[in-house]
Design a protein around this motif. Structure first.
Motif: not given
Length: 139
Positions: A6-13
């Motif tokens: 999604t372009g955001n590491e936290v959201v992706d995790a």
């Protein structure tokens, strides 16, 4: 399987972990003829009858999806539709004895899958994760 991008590491995790847990639960429940959403529906009904709209709201799915799930569970004798006592426009869904018995047996299996998904976390880490996810959900 990799994480979503999604372009955001936290959201992706978060999305990746949720997908993996959901997939594990679905796989574990499939042997019993259920999916995670239908298992959650049965668990909700174990607390008492609910209208189709209430089920849609609590499960966060469309009314059409609830109808499809109830159709499948009804065909297996696990739930039944009942008229609302005072509002003929509302249909209530009731967990049958068969459904309650099936849910009891499936519950242990679901718990084992669920517990494996978070087995690598300490009690403190679990508490921290719940707190962080609750904060994300509230924002």
């Amino acid at each position: 399987m990799g994480r979503p991008q999604t372009g955001n590491e936290v959201v992706d995790a978060v999305l990746g972990a949720a997908h993996r847990v959901r997939r594990s639960m679905d796989t574990g429940l499939r042997a019993s003829g259920l999916s995670l959403p239908t298992y959650k529906l049965l668990r909700e009904l174990s607390r008492g009858e609910r209208s189709m709209r209430e089920l849609s709201d609590v499960l966060r799915v469309t009314p059409r999806t609830v109808t499809d799930m109830v159709d499948g569970l009804e065909s297996r004798g696990q739930v039944e539709r009942r008229p609302h006592p005072t509002d003929r426009r509302v249909t209530r869904v009731h967990l049958t004895e068969v459904g309650a018995k099936d849910l009891e047996g499936i519950g242990e299996q679901a718990e084992a899958v669920r517990d494996r998904a978070i087995a690598g976390l300490s009690a403190a880490e679990k508490a921290t994760l719940v707190s962080l996810l609750d904060r994300i959900a509230a924002s």
